[in-house]
Write an enzyme that holds these catalytic residues in place. Structure first.
Site, PDB file in Angstrom:
ATOM      1  N   ASP A  11      -2.418  -9.851  -3.429  1.00 31.55           N
ATOM      2  CA  ASP A  11      -3.079  -8.914  -2.505  1.00 31.55           C
ATOM      3  C   ASP A  11      -3.891  -7.880  -3.275  1.00 31.55           C
ATOM      4  O   ASP A  11      -4.616  -7.100  -2.683  1.00 31.55           O
ATOM      5  CB  ASP A  11      -2.014  -8.210  -1.634  1.00 31.55           C
ATOM      6  CG  ASP A  11      -2.635  -7.314  -0.560  1.00 31.55           C
ATOM      7  OD1 ASP A  11      -3.617  -7.752   0.078  1.00 31.55           O
ATOM      8  OD2 ASP A  11      -2.147  -6.187  -0.361  1.00 31.55           O
ATOM      9  N   GLU A  50     -10.982  -4.666  -8.045  1.00 27.69           N
ATOM     10  CA  GLU A  50     -11.272  -4.877  -6.621  1.00 27.69           C
ATOM     11  C   GLU A  50     -12.627  -4.281  -6.246  1.00 27.69           C
ATOM     12  O   GLU A  50     -12.969  -3.219  -6.761  1.00 27.69           O
ATOM     13  CB  GLU A  50     -10.154  -4.244  -5.776  1.00 27.69           C
ATOM     14  CG  GLU A  50      -8.814  -4.927  -6.022  1.00 27.69           C
ATOM     15  CD  GLU A  50      -7.655  -4.229  -5.333  1.00 27.69           C
ATOM     16  OE1 GLU A  50      -7.893  -3.312  -4.528  1.00 27.69           O
ATOM     17  OE2 GLU A  50      -6.517  -4.605  -5.622  1.00 27.69           O
ATOM     18  N   HIS A 108      -6.351  -6.813  -0.390  1.00 29.36           N
ATOM     19  CA  HIS A 108      -5.589  -5.550  -0.467  1.00 29.36           C
ATOM     20  C   HIS A 108      -5.286  -5.004   0.939  1.00 29.36           C
ATOM     21  O   HIS A 108      -5.776  -3.943   1.318  1.00 29.36           O
ATOM     22  CB  HIS A 108      -6.353  -4.511  -1.305  1.00 29.36           C
ATOM     23  CG  HIS A 108      -5.466  -3.399  -1.784  1.00 29.36           C
ATOM     24  ND1 HIS A 108      -5.642  -2.766  -2.982  1.00 29.36           N
ATOM     25  CD2 HIS A 108      -4.388  -2.788  -1.225  1.00 29.36           C
ATOM     26  CE1 HIS A 108      -4.726  -1.824  -3.141  1.00 29.36           C
ATOM     27  NE2 HIS A 108      -3.949  -1.825  -2.074  1.00 29.36           N
ATOM     28  N   VAL A 109      -4.471  -5.778   1.669  1.00 34.18           N
ATOM     29  CA  VAL A 109      -4.169  -5.419   3.059  1.00 34.18           C
ATOM     30  C   VAL A 109      -2.694  -5.055   3.279  1.00 34.18           C
ATOM     31  O   VAL A 109      -2.230  -5.035   4.411  1.00 34.18           O
ATOM     32  CB  VAL A 109      -4.586  -6.551   4.034  1.00 34.18           C
ATOM     33  CG1 VAL A 109      -6.098  -6.621   4.146  1.00 34.18           C
ATOM     34  CG2 VAL A 109      -4.003  -7.916   3.629  1.00 34.18           C
ATOM     35  N   GLY A 110      -1.973  -4.738   2.195  1.00 34.66           N
ATOM     36  CA  GLY A 110      -0.542  -4.432   2.324  1.00 34.66           C
ATOM     37  C   GLY A 110      -0.233  -3.413   3.410  1.00 34.66           C
ATOM     38  O   GLY A 110       0.689  -3.594   4.204  1.00 34.66           O
ATOM     39  N   GLY A 114      11.952  -0.102  -6.066  1.00 35.77           N
ATOM     40  CA  GLY A 114      11.827   1.203  -5.404  1.00 35.77           C
ATOM     41  C   GLY A 114      11.988   1.017  -3.901  1.00 35.77           C
ATOM     42  O   GLY A 114      12.640   0.076  -3.450  1.00 35.77           O
ATOM     43  N   ARG A 115      11.340   1.911  -3.139  1.00 36.53           N
ATOM     44  CA  ARG A 115      11.470   1.837  -1.678  1.00 36.53           C
ATOM     45  C   ARG A 115      10.978   0.509  -1.134  1.00 36.53           C
ATOM     46  O   ARG A 115      11.646  -0.145  -0.333  1.00 36.53           O
ATOM     47  CB  ARG A 115      10.647   2.966  -1.032  1.00 36.53           C
ATOM     48  CG  ARG A 115      11.295   4.328  -1.106  1.00 36.53           C
ATOM     49  CD  ARG A 115      10.358   5.352  -0.507  1.00 36.53           C
ATOM     50  NE  ARG A 115       9.299   5.618  -1.463  1.00 36.53           N
ATOM     51  CZ  ARG A 115       9.066   6.807  -2.012  1.00 36.53           C
ATOM     52  NH1 ARG A 115       9.786   7.844  -1.668  1.00 36.53           N
ATOM     53  NH2 ARG A 115       8.090   6.964  -2.878  1.00 36.53           N
ATOM     54  N   ILE A 116       9.772   0.101  -1.575  1.00 35.55           N
ATOM     55  CA  ILE A 116       9.178  -1.123  -1.023  1.00 35.55           C
ATOM     56  C   ILE A 116       9.909  -2.347  -1.572  1.00 35.55           C
ATOM     57  O   ILE A 116      10.189  -3.300  -0.835  1.00 35.55           O
ATOM     58  CB  ILE A 116       7.667  -1.188  -1.335  1.00 35.55           C
ATOM     59  CG1 ILE A 116       6.958   0.034  -0.733  1.00 35.55           C
ATOM     60  CG2 ILE A 116       7.063  -2.473  -0.771  1.00 35.55           C
ATOM     61  CD1 ILE A 116       5.486   0.176  -1.132  1.00 35.55           C
ATOM     62  N   ARG A 166      -0.291  -3.421  -7.877  1.00 31.16           N
ATOM     63  CA  ARG A 166      -1.591  -3.070  -8.436  1.00 31.16           C
ATOM     64  C   ARG A 166      -2.043  -4.211  -9.337  1.00 31.16           C
ATOM     65  O   ARG A 166      -1.232  -4.757 -10.107  1.00 31.16           O
ATOM     66  CB  ARG A 166      -1.512  -1.787  -9.269  1.00 31.16           C
ATOM     67  CG  ARG A 166      -1.425  -0.515  -8.456  1.00 31.16           C
ATOM     68  CD  ARG A 166      -2.737  -0.205  -7.731  1.00 31.16           C
ATOM     69  NE  ARG A 166      -2.672   1.015  -6.947  1.00 31.16           N
ATOM     70  CZ  ARG A 166      -2.334   1.099  -5.654  1.00 31.16           C
ATOM     71  NH1 ARG A 166      -2.023   0.002  -4.975  1.00 31.16           N
ATOM     72  NH2 ARG A 166      -2.321   2.262  -5.036  1.00 31.16           N
ATOM     73  N   SER A 216      14.190  -3.106 -12.876  1.00 30.95           N
ATOM     74  CA  SER A 216      13.624  -1.800 -12.557  1.00 30.95           C
ATOM     75  C   SER A 216      13.869  -0.910 -13.755  1.00 30.95           C
ATOM     76  O   SER A 216      14.641  -1.276 -14.641  1.00 30.95           O
ATOM     77  CB  SER A 216      14.361  -1.222 -11.334  1.00 30.95           C
ATOM     78  OG  SER A 216      13.450  -0.830 -10.342  1.00 30.95           O
ATOM     79  N   ARG A 217      13.225   0.255 -13.776  1.00 30.97           N
ATOM     80  CA  ARG A 217      13.449   1.161 -14.907  1.00 30.97           C
ATOM     81  C   ARG A 217      14.932   1.460 -15.072  1.00 30.97           C
ATOM     82  O   ARG A 217      15.444   1.555 -16.165  1.00 30.97           O
ATOM     83  CB  ARG A 217      12.664   2.463 -14.703  1.00 30.97           C
ATOM     84  CG  ARG A 217      11.240   2.361 -15.200  1.00 30.97           C
ATOM     85  CD  ARG A 217      10.444   3.556 -14.798  1.00 30.97           C
ATOM     86  NE  ARG A 217      10.364   3.670 -13.333  1.00 30.97           N
ATOM     87  CZ  ARG A 217       9.566   4.496 -12.688  1.00 30.97           C
ATOM     88  NH1 ARG A 217       8.786   5.309 -13.360  1.00 30.97           N
ATOM     89  NH2 ARG A 217       9.518   4.529 -11.375  1.00 30.97           N
TER      90      ARG A 217
HETATM   91  C1  8YV Z   1      -3.933   1.384   0.474  1.00 28.54           C
HETATM   92  C2  8YV Z   1      -2.141   1.261  -1.333  1.00 28.54           C
HETATM   93  O1  8YV Z   1      -4.668   0.222   0.670  1.00 28.54           O
HETATM   94  O2  8YV Z   1      -0.733   2.998  -0.621  1.00 28.54           O
HETATM   95  C3  8YV Z   1      -1.193   2.379  -1.564  1.00 28.54           C
HETATM   96  O3  8YV Z   1      -0.870   2.656  -2.735  1.00 28.54           O
HETATM   97  O4  8YV Z   1      -2.502   0.571  -2.216  1.00 28.54           O
HETATM   98  C4  8YV Z   1      -2.585   0.954   0.045  1.00 28.54           C
HETATM   99  O5  8YV Z   1      -1.716   1.418   0.988  1.00 28.54           O
HETATM  100  C5  8YV Z   1      -4.789   2.279  -0.299  1.00 28.54           C
HETATM  101  O6  8YV Z   1      -4.140   3.357  -0.816  1.00 28.54           O
HETATM  102  C6  8YV Z   1      -5.917   2.716   0.644  1.00 28.54           C
HETATM  103  O7  8YV Z   1      -6.459   3.860   0.294  1.00 28.54           O
END
Ligand code: 8YV
Length: 294
Positions: free
Chosen positions: A236, A241, A259-261, A134-136, A212, A155-156
């Site tokens: 991440d 979590e 989870h710092v993306g 996807g985008r990312i 996720r 991908s799908r």
């Molecule tokens: C955030 C994320 O940490 O955008 C998402 O889907 O997992 C992260 O950007 C999260 O949503 C914070 O609320």
């Protein structure tokens, strides 16, 4: 997301759920930090008409239930693409070059005692499989190409790109040195990276997950690492979590991040702005600007 909470209070004098004396009349709910917005939350807010999610992933929101109730839902796409793609690449580089393990090696005094850090692996020439283009995923693939990695993907749908497509996650993993998970979360991808995918990646392969925790069978991952069926992982995100399994905490061949993306000041501000623009648009015109469907 403390500043979004402050902005909400400042801009709309909006209460938060646990401070609500009377839930009636609340039409818009802003949901952050992956907090659930399901049947219970919708039942608690009888006048709800819009759920504005702080995050691009919205697996925390029961969109099908919302749509049954005529409640619309939005997320925060695009503004976090660069930050999350950067982090995916940092983890690819880290698992291949052993950066955080090398940092621990220096701090432990091992280098000072004359020990040698083992040789690692080039990013150039490595096959990196992007699971979810996807985008990312696309932004991560573009970055990885500039490092000289060979990009493959599943991908799908087949995309109009020059990268090599594989018809399944197992086939992609079998072709990859590093598998990077960038799919959405939710029921459709739960446990997609299972023991078969990890075995296809193999004893010289690495897993990176910035999507996720639910997409990866965490028990299968731990077993593969413990039994030497996988070389390492950069994670991440986790199944539960902020709980990280002790078996992972104890290992030197995994990189663990909280989870710092999207967790830069600029990106979180951008996400906050998209949230507020959605709230404004809904209050003014009854529309969401980045609406999602189930
Ligand atoms: C955030 C994320 O940490 O955008 C998402 O889907 O997992 C992260 O950007 C999260 O949503 C914070 O609320």
């Amino acid at each position: 997301m403390p500043f979004v909470r402050e902005w909400l209070v400042e801009r709309y004098a909006a209460p938060v759920l646990d401070e609500l004396a009377d839930p009636s009349g609340i039409e818009v709910a802003v949901v952050g930090g992956g907090a659930p917005a399901g049947v219970a939350e919708m039942d608690a807010l009888p006048d709800l008409r819009a759920i504005v999610n702080f995050g691009v992933g919205y697996d925390n929101v029961d969109v099908a239930e919302a749509s049954r109730r005529g409640i619309v839902v939005s997320n925060t796409p695009d503004v976090l693409t660069d930050a999350v793609a950067d982090l995916a690449v940092f983890l690819v580089v880290d698992v291949l070059r052993g950066l955080t393990a090398a940092d621990r090696f220096v701090r432990s005094g091992a280098w000072g005692r004359g020990e040698r850090f083992p040789l690692t692996r080039d990013v150039r020439g490595a096959v990196v499989g992007i699971l979810g283009l996807g985008r990312i995923g696309t932004a991560a693939a573009e970055r990885l190409e500039s490092f000289g990695a060979e990009v493959h993907y599943h991908s799908r749908n087949l995309k109009d790109v020059a990268w090599t497509y594989h018809a399944s996650a197992v086939e992609l993993a079998a072709a990859s040195d590093v598998l990077v998970v960038l799919t959405p979360g939710g029921a459709g991808t739960e446990g997609l990276v299972d023991a078969a995918v990890l075995d296809a990646l193999g004893p010289d392969g690495y897993l990176v997950n910035v999507a996720r925790g639910s997409v990866v069978d965490e028990d299968a991952l731990v077993a593969a690492l413990e039994e030497g069926r996988l070389a390492g992982a950069g994670l991440d995100v986790f199944a539960d979590e902020p709980h990280v399994p002790d078996a992972l905490l104890a290992r030197d061949d995994v990189v663990l991040l909280p989870h710092v993306g999207s967790a830069t000041r600029q990106t979180r501000e951008g996400m906050g702005r998209v949230v507020l623009d959605n709230v404004d648009a809904f209050l003014q015109r009854g529309e969401l600007i980045t609406r999602v469907d189930g």
